[in-house]
Design a protein around this motif. Sequence first.
Motif, PDB file in Angstrom:
ATOM      1  N   PHE A 231       0.845  -1.194   0.000  1.00  0.00           N
ATOM      2  CA  PHE A 231       0.000   0.000   0.000  1.00  0.00           C
ATOM      3  C   PHE A 231       0.879   1.241   0.000  1.00  0.00           C
ATOM      4  O   PHE A 231       1.829   1.356   0.778  1.00  0.00           O
ATOM      5  N   ALA A 232       0.535   2.168  -0.894  1.00  0.00           N
ATOM      6  CA  ALA A 232       1.298   3.417  -0.977  1.00  0.00           C
ATOM      7  C   ALA A 232       0.385   4.513  -1.515  1.00  0.00           C
ATOM      8  O   ALA A 232      -0.479   4.262  -2.374  1.00  0.00           O
ATOM      9  N   TRP A 233       0.571   5.709  -0.988  1.00  0.00           N
ATOM     10  CA  TRP A 233      -0.112   6.889  -1.522  1.00  0.00           C
ATOM     11  C   TRP A 233       0.836   7.573  -2.494  1.00  0.00           C
ATOM     12  O   TRP A 233       1.952   7.945  -2.137  1.00  0.00           O
ATOM     13  N   ASN A 234       0.413   7.726  -3.726  1.00  0.00           N
ATOM     14  CA  ASN A 234       1.217   8.407  -4.743  1.00  0.00           C
ATOM     15  C   ASN A 234       0.685   9.826  -4.900  1.00  0.00           C
ATOM     16  O   ASN A 234      -0.415  10.040  -5.416  1.00  0.00           O
ATOM     17  N   LEU A 235       1.485  10.785  -4.443  1.00  0.00           N
ATOM     18  CA  LEU A 235       1.062  12.172  -4.351  1.00  0.00           C
ATOM     19  C   LEU A 235       2.002  13.084  -5.134  1.00  0.00           C
ATOM     20  O   LEU A 235       3.093  12.677  -5.550  1.00  0.00           O
ATOM     21  N   VAL A 236       1.554  14.317  -5.314  1.00  0.00           N
ATOM     22  CA  VAL A 236       2.402  15.370  -5.876  1.00  0.00           C
ATOM     23  C   VAL A 236       2.221  16.606  -5.012  1.00  0.00           C
ATOM     24  O   VAL A 236       1.138  16.832  -4.448  1.00  0.00           O
ATOM     25  N   ASP A 237       3.279  17.418  -4.900  1.00  0.00           N
ATOM     26  CA  ASP A 237       3.151  18.666  -4.152  1.00  0.00           C
ATOM     27  C   ASP A 237       2.800  19.797  -5.108  1.00  0.00           C
ATOM     28  O   ASP A 237       2.587  19.575  -6.308  1.00  0.00           O
ATOM     29  N   THR A 238       2.711  20.996  -4.593  1.00  0.00           N
ATOM     30  CA  THR A 238       2.290  22.142  -5.408  1.00  0.00           C
ATOM     31  C   THR A 238       3.296  22.481  -6.503  1.00  0.00           C
ATOM     32  O   THR A 238       2.976  23.193  -7.447  1.00  0.00           O
ATOM     33  N   LYS A 239       4.545  21.987  -6.367  1.00  0.00           N
ATOM     34  CA  LYS A 239       5.559  22.206  -7.397  1.00  0.00           C
ATOM     35  C   LYS A 239       5.605  21.080  -8.424  1.00  0.00           C
ATOM     36  O   LYS A 239       6.439  21.083  -9.320  1.00  0.00           O
ATOM     37  N   GLY A 240       4.721  20.098  -8.241  1.00  0.00           N
ATOM     38  CA  GLY A 240       4.684  18.981  -9.172  1.00  0.00           C
ATOM     39  C   GLY A 240       5.639  17.869  -8.822  1.00  0.00           C
ATOM     40  O   GLY A 240       5.817  16.930  -9.619  1.00  0.00           O
ATOM     41  N   GLN A 241       6.262  17.940  -7.647  1.00  0.00           N
ATOM     42  CA  GLN A 241       7.202  16.909  -7.214  1.00  0.00           C
ATOM     43  C   GLN A 241       6.440  15.669  -6.766  1.00  0.00           C
ATOM     44  O   GLN A 241       5.554  15.727  -5.917  1.00  0.00           O
ATOM     45  N   ALA A 242       6.779  14.509  -7.330  1.00  0.00           N
ATOM     46  CA  ALA A 242       6.085  13.269  -6.989  1.00  0.00           C
ATOM     47  C   ALA A 242       6.589  12.718  -5.663  1.00  0.00           C
ATOM     48  O   ALA A 242       7.789  12.744  -5.375  1.00  0.00           O
ATOM     49  N   ILE A 243       5.653  12.229  -4.862  1.00  0.00           N
ATOM     50  CA  ILE A 243       5.969  11.645  -3.557  1.00  0.00           C
ATOM     51  C   ILE A 243       5.187  10.348  -3.418  1.00  0.00           C
ATOM     52  O   ILE A 243       3.967  10.323  -3.604  1.00  0.00           O
ATOM     53  N   SER A 244       5.874   9.276  -3.089  1.00  0.00           N
ATOM     54  CA  SER A 244       5.213   7.998  -2.824  1.00  0.00           C
ATOM     55  C   SER A 244       5.490   7.618  -1.376  1.00  0.00           C
ATOM     56  O   SER A 244       6.655   7.557  -0.952  1.00  0.00           O
ATOM     57  N   TRP A 245       4.415   7.365  -0.638  1.00  0.00           N
ATOM     58  CA  TRP A 245       4.582   7.069   0.784  1.00  0.00           C
ATOM     59  C   TRP A 245       3.916   5.742   1.115  1.00  0.00           C
ATOM     60  O   TRP A 245       2.702   5.589   0.991  1.00  0.00           O
ATOM     61  N   ALA A 246       4.720   4.761   1.508  1.00  0.00           N
ATOM     62  CA  ALA A 246       4.207   3.429   1.841  1.00  0.00           C
ATOM     63  C   ALA A 246       3.628   3.432   3.253  1.00  0.00           C
ATOM     64  O   ALA A 246       4.151   4.103   4.153  1.00  0.00           O
ATOM     65  N   HIS A 247       2.582   2.662   3.465  1.00  0.00           N
ATOM     66  CA  HIS A 247       1.971   2.579   4.787  1.00  0.00           C
ATOM     67  C   HIS A 247       1.235   1.246   4.903  1.00  0.00           C
ATOM     68  O   HIS A 247       0.979   0.567   3.898  1.00  0.00           O
ATOM     69  N   GLN A 248       0.883   0.878   6.108  1.00  0.00           N
ATOM     70  CA  GLN A 248       0.132  -0.345   6.355  1.00  0.00           C
ATOM     71  C   GLN A 248      -1.225   0.040   6.960  1.00  0.00           C
ATOM     72  O   GLN A 248      -1.298   0.395   8.126  1.00  0.00           O
ATOM     73  N   PRO A 249      -2.278  -0.004   6.161  1.00  0.00           N
ATOM     74  CA  PRO A 249      -3.571   0.496   6.637  1.00  0.00           C
ATOM     75  C   PRO A 249      -4.238  -0.429   7.649  1.00  0.00           C
ATOM     76  O   PRO A 249      -4.058  -1.650   7.619  1.00  0.00           O
ATOM     77  N   ARG A 250      -5.020   0.178   8.523  1.00  0.00           N
ATOM     78  CA  ARG A 250      -5.851  -0.598   9.436  1.00  0.00           C
ATOM     79  C   ARG A 250      -7.048  -1.191   8.710  1.00  0.00           C
ATOM     80  O   ARG A 250      -7.565  -2.235   9.096  1.00  0.00           O
ATOM     81  N   LEU A 251      -7.490  -0.493   7.655  1.00  0.00           N
ATOM     82  CA  LEU A 251      -8.637  -0.956   6.865  1.00  0.00           C
ATOM     83  C   LEU A 251      -8.346  -0.723   5.392  1.00  0.00           C
ATOM     84  O   LEU A 251      -7.946   0.382   5.002  1.00  0.00           O
ATOM     85  N   ALA A 252      -8.516  -1.767   4.591  1.00  0.00           N
ATOM     86  CA  ALA A 252      -8.363  -1.650   3.138  1.00  0.00           C
ATOM     87  C   ALA A 252      -9.627  -2.198   2.480  1.00  0.00           C
ATOM     88  O   ALA A 252     -10.097  -3.280   2.837  1.00  0.00           O
ATOM     89  N   THR A 253     -10.179  -1.463   1.538  1.00  0.00           N
ATOM     90  CA  THR A 253     -11.401  -1.873   0.859  1.00  0.00           C
ATOM     91  C   THR A 253     -11.450  -1.233  -0.515  1.00  0.00           C
ATOM     92  O   THR A 253     -10.785  -0.221  -0.766  1.00  0.00           O
ATOM     93  N   ASP A 254     -12.247  -1.821  -1.425  1.00  0.00           N
ATOM     94  CA  ASP A 254     -12.402  -1.223  -2.753  1.00  0.00           C
ATOM     95  C   ASP A 254     -13.627  -0.321  -2.815  1.00  0.00           C
ATOM     96  O   ASP A 254     -14.026   0.116  -3.886  1.00  0.00           O
ATOM     97  N   ASP A 255     -14.210  -0.008  -1.642  1.00  0.00           N
ATOM     98  CA  ASP A 255     -15.413   0.818  -1.580  1.00  0.00           C
ATOM     99  C   ASP A 255     -15.080   2.167  -0.958  1.00  0.00           C
ATOM    100  O   ASP A 255     -14.799   2.262   0.247  1.00  0.00           O
ATOM    101  N   LEU A 256     -15.117   3.231  -1.755  1.00  0.00           N
ATOM    102  CA  LEU A 256     -14.779   4.556  -1.263  1.00  0.00           C
ATOM    103  C   LEU A 256     -15.748   5.036  -0.182  1.00  0.00           C
ATOM    104  O   LEU A 256     -15.352   5.732   0.754  1.00  0.00           O
TER     105      LEU A 256
END
Length: 309
Positions: A204-229
């Motif tokens: 699991f990772a959040w793939n983000l960008v900052d206001t300058k367009g710099q890409a950031i990927s942050w791995a984490h271990q969620p307490r809950l994972a689902t395909d339902d938003l």
Amino acid sequence: MNQITDLNDLRIFAAVVDHGSFTAAARALGTQTSKLSRRVRALEEELQVRLLNRTSRSLSLTETGRQFYQHCLAVVAESKAAKDIVDKTRTKPQGTVRVSCPVALLSSGVSAIISRYVENNPQVQVQLDSTNRRVDVIEEGLDFAIRVRLPPLENTDLAVRQLGLSIHILVASPELAERHPAPGSIESLKDWPTLSMASNSGRFAWNLVDTKGQAISWAHQPRLATDDLASLRIAAIQGVGVALLPRELVGDDIQAGRLQHLLPDLGTTPGLVHAIFATRRGMVPAVRHLLDALVTEFEAFNKKWYSGR
């Protein structure tokens, strides 16, 4: 003979009888008398029967012609009724609109937009296919399908209309935020519980960008994972963890204080929300106006929440 070759000949024959002469009928139809005479004679030859008795001064129906004329009137009336139906669908929203939309987008506000449109247009019915699979607009008889894709959009023979943007942002409940120091960076969330969309890989990772367009990927271990938003949103509101959710899904929650926007300088690359359909030509008002409603509401939402990322 099973059927008449040209049904326009029925209209011409009825017009000649209605106006009492070829000359008057030609004047009403805006054509030549000789042309009408030839068309009616060809019709008689095709039917192998005389329909009109002609003299230099008068025109009268044969008995067969009289009966045939009654049926011609019915055909002309039905054709006019058919055209009236088409004319109405071209001038006023009515009829059935068939739409496909991903589940997440429906939860993010599209279902509310469609519901308001149906309420405001009582002569329109919408058949809505809620699915995450890739649909074939033409094969499945859809008026349009709504999709979200990262730019650039793929080349397609279908027509495309952009509706708006979709950006995911980090949110958490005020109660959860109170239990942790205010985060100043993505690394500050390492001690926060998290939520995530399901992953087949188990990573699991959040793939983000900052206001300058710099890409950031942050791995984490969620307490809950689902395909339902929708389930992720509820869990976030209940303080289970930090979630990365579409801004259009949680905008009202942020305004109402049910959620807080964390790290506002971070977000996902904007996805292009767009509709695909067979062609712009001949689009009936019911479809066109629904697309207009989607564009208008997405524009209003993006102006309210889109910060220029």
